[in-house]
Design a protein around this motif. Structure first.
Motif, mmCIF file in Angstrom:
data_model
loop_
_atom_site.group_PDB
_atom_site.id
_atom_site.type_symbol
_atom_site.label_atom_id
_atom_site.label_comp_id
_atom_site.label_asym_id
_atom_site.label_seq_id
_atom_site.Cartn_x
_atom_site.Cartn_y
_atom_site.Cartn_z
ATOM 1 N N PRO A 96 29.133 29.486 33.345
ATOM 2 C CA PRO A 96 29.672 30.150 32.149
ATOM 3 C C PRO A 96 30.189 31.559 32.409
ATOM 4 C CG PRO A 96 27.642 28.990 31.605
ATOM 5 C CD PRO A 96 27.776 28.950 33.107
ATOM 6 N N ASP A 97 29.704 32.215 33.479
ATOM 7 C CA ASP A 97 30.213 33.543 33.801
ATOM 8 C C ASP A 97 31.697 33.511 34.133
ATOM 9 O OD1 ASP A 97 28.076 35.351 33.440
ATOM 10 O OD2 ASP A 97 27.136 34.658 35.286
ATOM 11 N N TYR A 98 32.161 32.437 34.769
ATOM 12 C CA TYR A 98 33.590 32.341 35.072
ATOM 13 C C TYR A 98 34.402 32.256 33.785
ATOM 14 C CZ TYR A 98 31.928 31.129 39.770
ATOM 15 O OH TYR A 98 31.294 31.126 40.995
ATOM 16 N N VAL A 99 33.890 31.513 32.811
ATOM 17 C CA VAL A 99 34.582 31.397 31.526
ATOM 18 C C VAL A 99 34.653 32.765 30.847
ATOM 19 C CG1 VAL A 99 34.558 30.275 29.265
ATOM 20 C CG2 VAL A 99 33.839 28.998 31.292
ATOM 21 N N ALA A 100 33.546 33.499 30.860
ATOM 22 C CA ALA A 100 33.520 34.828 30.250
ATOM 23 C C ALA A 100 34.422 35.796 31.012
ATOM 24 C CB ALA A 100 32.090 35.353 30.207
ATOM 25 N N ASP A 101 34.380 35.747 32.344
ATOM 26 C CA ASP A 101 35.251 36.623 33.140
ATOM 27 C C ASP A 101 36.718 36.355 32.821
ATOM 28 O OD1 ASP A 101 32.982 37.626 34.322
ATOM 29 O OD2 ASP A 101 33.293 36.659 36.260
ATOM 30 N N LEU A 102 37.065 35.080 32.669
ATOM 31 C CA LEU A 102 38.453 34.736 32.357
ATOM 32 C C LEU A 102 38.878 35.366 31.038
ATOM 33 C CD1 LEU A 102 41.059 33.155 32.900
ATOM 34 C CD2 LEU A 102 39.988 31.170 31.808
ATOM 35 N N GLU A 103 38.019 35.300 30.043
ATOM 36 C CA GLU A 103 38.386 35.891 28.749
ATOM 37 C C GLU A 103 38.639 37.389 28.883
ATOM 38 O OE1 GLU A 103 37.856 34.619 24.916
ATOM 39 O OE2 GLU A 103 36.258 36.061 24.456
ATOM 40 N N PHE A 104 37.784 38.087 29.627
ATOM 41 C CA PHE A 104 37.963 39.530 29.791
ATOM 42 C C PHE A 104 39.253 39.841 30.548
ATOM 43 C CE2 PHE A 104 33.840 39.708 28.088
ATOM 44 C CZ PHE A 104 33.511 41.019 27.799
ATOM 45 N N ILE A 105 39.595 39.013 31.530
ATOM 46 C CA ILE A 105 40.840 39.212 32.283
ATOM 47 C C ILE A 105 42.052 38.971 31.383
ATOM 48 C CG2 ILE A 105 42.250 38.264 34.155
ATOM 49 C CD1 ILE A 105 39.521 37.691 35.602
ATOM 50 N N LEU A 106 42.010 37.916 30.581
ATOM 51 C CA LEU A 106 43.117 37.638 29.662
ATOM 52 C C LEU A 106 43.250 38.753 28.626
ATOM 53 C CD1 LEU A 106 42.685 33.802 29.020
ATOM 54 C CD2 LEU A 106 44.185 34.936 30.674
ATOM 55 N N ASP A 107 42.124 39.246 28.121
ATOM 56 C CA ASP A 107 42.175 40.334 27.144
ATOM 57 C C ASP A 107 42.788 41.592 27.753
ATOM 58 O OD1 ASP A 107 41.056 38.751 25.218
ATOM 59 O OD2 ASP A 107 39.047 39.614 25.357
ATOM 60 N N HIS A 108 42.573 41.789 29.047
ATOM 61 C CA HIS A 108 43.108 42.980 29.711
ATOM 62 C C HIS A 108 44.625 42.883 29.879
ATOM 63 C CE1 HIS A 108 43.020 46.444 32.491
ATOM 64 N NE2 HIS A 108 43.955 45.787 33.165
ATOM 65 N N TYR A 109 45.112 41.723 30.307
ATOM 66 C CA TYR A 109 46.534 41.591 30.654
ATOM 67 C C TYR A 109 47.387 40.997 29.530
ATOM 68 C CZ TYR A 109 45.352 42.730 35.467
ATOM 69 O OH TYR A 109 44.925 43.378 36.609
ATOM 70 N N ALA A 110 46.780 40.296 28.598
ATOM 71 C CA ALA A 110 47.535 39.675 27.506
ATOM 72 C C ALA A 110 46.679 39.691 26.247
ATOM 73 C CB ALA A 110 47.921 38.244 27.885
ATOM 74 N N PRO A 111 46.488 40.871 25.662
ATOM 75 C CA PRO A 111 45.558 40.993 24.536
ATOM 76 C C PRO A 111 46.000 40.276 23.270
ATOM 77 C CG PRO A 111 46.730 43.058 24.910
ATOM 78 C CD PRO A 111 47.056 42.174 26.071
ATOM 79 N N GLY A 112 47.249 39.915 23.168
ATOM 80 C CA GLY A 112 47.720 39.223 21.974
ATOM 81 C C GLY A 112 48.610 38.056 22.333
ATOM 82 N N GLY A 113 48.658 37.070 21.479
ATOM 83 C CA GLY A 113 49.547 35.942 21.684
ATOM 84 C C GLY A 113 48.971 34.882 22.592
ATOM 85 N N GLN A 114 49.762 33.839 22.804
ATOM 86 C CA GLN A 114 49.341 32.712 23.625
ATOM 87 C C GLN A 114 49.806 32.899 25.068
ATOM 88 O OE1 GLN A 114 51.031 29.368 21.357
ATOM 89 N NE2 GLN A 114 48.945 28.855 20.747
#
Length: 292
Positions: free
Chosen positions: A77-95
């Protein structure tokens, strides 16, 4: 080769390495690698992309140039959480467009069901998942994990970069000398004794105490709303984890049926590392899918 650039960001307290290709402001593709691999593994596919893309590929925690976990066990589950934080950093909005290979394919498919609104297009490269487990396996699995914690873990080192490249080609005979040489420089680093060590935390070799809960995984797959491109290699051996080939095919197809909108593809003349074996074909397949 298309030039890449490295950046380090903090992801849930760990210094994490992210490799990027392409123009800032171009449409983004996030690519995440598999077990015992690194972000640079996608170089050959990126080289074959014809469109204007911004490709963002992290090294997972404990792999490549990213910091290792302070724990003695890596929790999925840490990989799933890390992915969310990375996506929030580089693409905070949209798909976003999200691709994962092998272990990374499992991570992105889970995430796409947990956060379906975040995904525009999903690409799973050989992310089959693990065999079906049974609760009766739990006592033995926990005992195996506890026993492994008592033993030191280490990864084999090599006398030279050429030896690392030869090791990569032993695992994947399709790998050309040039590609093996490139990968060896990103897959390993010299230690204090002058030998080359694989850039992966040896703790990854330890078994996990947790059983693979396939029905929980498929519940996440049921929740995926984005179109999915599912790519298998015709010479892969990943199905062996699920038993004889005919039996494995039935189980893989059962899992695929949980994806509401899936385009399955078979990559000819390729093994599990299909992004190394057929990057031209994969890049064309990927761009066609993303353009739909």
């Amino acid at each position: 080769m298309k030039p890449s650039r490295s950046e380090f960001i903090t992801v849930r307290g760990l210094r994490s390495h992210v490799r990027q290709w392409g123009r800032e402001g171009a449409p983004k593709i996030f690519m995440v690698h598999g077990w015992m691999d690194v972000a640079a593994s996608f170089q050959f596919v990126v080289d074959c992309l014809e469109g204007d893309w911004h490709v963002i590929a992290p090294d997972w925690r404990g792999f490549g140039l990213s910091e290792r976990s302070a724990s003695d066990t890596y929790w999925f589950p840490d990989y799933v959480a890390d992915l969310e934080f990375i996506l929030d950093h580089y693409a905070p909005g949209g798909q976003i467009n999200l691709l994962g290979h092998s272990m990374g394919g499992n991570v992105v498919s889970l995430y796409a069901g947990v956060r379906p609104e975040r995904i525009r297009r999903l690409v799973n490269l050989e992310g089959f998942g693990m065999p079906v487990s049974n609760p009766s396996q739990a006592p033995r699995r926990y005992a195996k994990w506890l026993d492994a914690l008592r033993e030191p873990t280490e990864l084999r080192s090599y006398p030279s970069l050429e030896a690392v490249a030869a090791r990569l080609q032993k695992t994947n005979p399709r790998l050309s000398d040039a590609r093996a040489e490139f990968l060896s420089r990103h897959w390993s680093a010299p230690n204090a004794d002058g030998r080359w060590e694989i850039l992966g935390d040896p703790a990854h070799k330890r078994p996990t105490p947790l059983l693979y809960q396939v029905e929980e995984v498929l519940a996440c797959w049921d929740a995926i709303t984005a179109p999915v491109l599912w790519v298998e290699a015709d010479d892969t051996n990943m199905w062996q984890w699920m038993g004889p080939k005919e039996q494995a095919r039935v189980e893989i197809d059962r899992r695929l049926a949980h994806l509401a909108s899936v385009t399955p593809k078979m990559m000819a003349d390729a093994g599990h590392m299909l992004h190394h074996d057929q990057p031209e074909a994969l890049a064309a397949m990927l761009e066609d899918f993303l353009a739909e």
